[in-house]
Enzyme design. Structure first.
Site, PDB file in Angstrom:
ATOM      1  N   SER A 138       1.056  -1.040  -0.018  1.00 36.87           N
ATOM      2  CA  SER A 138      -0.077   0.069   0.009  1.00 36.87           C
ATOM      3  C   SER A 138       0.901   1.171   0.023  1.00 36.87           C
ATOM      4  CB  SER A 138      -1.044  -0.051   1.288  1.00 36.87           C
ATOM      5  OG  SER A 138      -1.562   1.326   1.352  1.00 36.87           O
ATOM      6  N   TYR A 148      -1.310  -0.448  10.417  1.00 32.57           N
ATOM      7  CA  TYR A 148      -1.377  -0.601   8.993  1.00 32.57           C
ATOM      8  C   TYR A 148      -0.415  -0.341   8.054  1.00 32.57           C
ATOM      9  CZ  TYR A 148      -3.871  -1.147   4.278  1.00 32.57           C
ATOM     10  OH  TYR A 148      -4.065  -1.497   3.151  1.00 32.57           O
TER      11      TYR A 148
END
Ligand SMILES: NC(=O)c1ccc[n+]([C@@H]2O[C@H](COP(=O)([O-])OP(=O)(O)OC[C@H]3O[C@@H](n4cnc5c(N)ncnc54)[C@H](OP(=O)(O)O)[C@@H]3O)[C@@H](O)[C@H]2O)c1
Length: 255
Positions: A138, A148
């Site tokens: 990501s 995350y």
């Protein structure tokens, strides 16, 4: 005739990979938890593209299930030529929360399963002298937006390390760093999207088409779209204090 195994191939970015690969004639193995949804996705792809689609219902947070998928990847009778390690989910739990269970699951699905499956695929592909592995990271991995970001930074460094290990073996490793893509991701993680400007959203099919072009070229880092390439260039070269300040702004829009 090539075969691709796509984890999380029933929704969002994984479903876009499945569509693109089936459209070019690849047979597929789709992996996700929900069996009914897997069957529906497989039936649609078979009828639209005339390819063979296997389904493997597996929870990648469960070690025995990960092992079953790894065994499928290592099959010598029905070889897999491309692994797309895509399954994952957003986590916005504070790192100081008394309940860190979403991170346990995140580490199992987005770190451990990625490593076990890419390792299993890499071993058998190296023996065969060809193959490709895509790990979905990501753009968040270049920022500091909670755990995350840390998990996706791991995916990025891990993928580059695997690419180094498999250099000159005929096996390519690519880490895909998507920006914001409209999928079930944000709703599932209860992440607000109303403050994300329209121009920051990427189309899943275009994202995947660009990634597959990068895979064909043997590119190790795939960052689809000029705007995210520019942003990540800035994130990599700006002082970290600036990256942290930008991350505060980005995180505040997620609630
Ligand atoms: N959307 C974005 O803006 C964005 C941006 C950057 C990176 N990403 C990354 O892109 C990847 C795909 O996300 P998406 O946006 O396409 O999300 P999505 O629409 O929510 O799809 C997630 C897929 O993963 C599967 N999955 C989730 N947990 C699983 C588990 N424990 N075991 C097996 N399969 C599981 C889901 O199927 P089941 O629920 O049936 O298991 C589904 O097929 C993720 O790794 C995510 O971190 C997304």
């Amino acid at each position: 005739m090539a075969t691709a195994l796509v984890t999380g191939g029933t929704s969002g970015i994984g479903a876009a990979f499945a569509r693109a690969l089936a459209a070019r004639g690849d047979d597929l193995v789709l992996v996700a938890r929900k069996a009914v949804r897997l069957e529906e996705a497989a039936a649609e792809l078979r009828s639209r593209h005339g390819v063979t689609v296997e389904v493997l219902s597996a929870d990648l947070g469960n070690r025995a299930d990960v092992e079953r998928v790894a065994e499928r990847l290592q099959s010598r009778e029905a070889p897999v030529d491309l692994l797309v390690n895509n399954a994952g989910f957003g986590i916005k739990e504070a790192l100081t929360s008394p309940d860190l269970s979403s991170y346990d699951e995140g580490i199992d699905v987005m770190v451990r399963a990625v490593m076990v499956l890419a390792g299993a695929a890499g071993e058998v592909m190296r023996d065969r002298g060809h193959g490709a592995i895509v790990n979905v990271g990501s753009t968040a991995g270049y920022a500091t937006m909670g755990g995350y970001s840390a998990l996706k930074a791991w995916v990025s460094v891990y993928s580059e390390s695997l690419a180094v290990e498999l250099r000159d073996s005929g096996v390519t490793v690519t880490v895909l760093a998507p920006g914001w893509v409209r999928t079930e991701f944000h709703e599932r993680a209860n992440i607000g999207t109303s403050k994300i400007p329209d121009f920051m959203w990427l189309d899943a099919d275009e994202l995947v088409a660009e990634c597959l072009r990068d895979v064909a070229r043997g590119k190790v880092i795939s960052i689809p779209s000029r705007r995210y390439q520019a942003l990540i260039f800035l994130a990599r070269h700006a002082p970290r204090s600036l990256v942290r300040r930008a991350s505060v702004l980005l995180s505040s829009g997620r609630h």
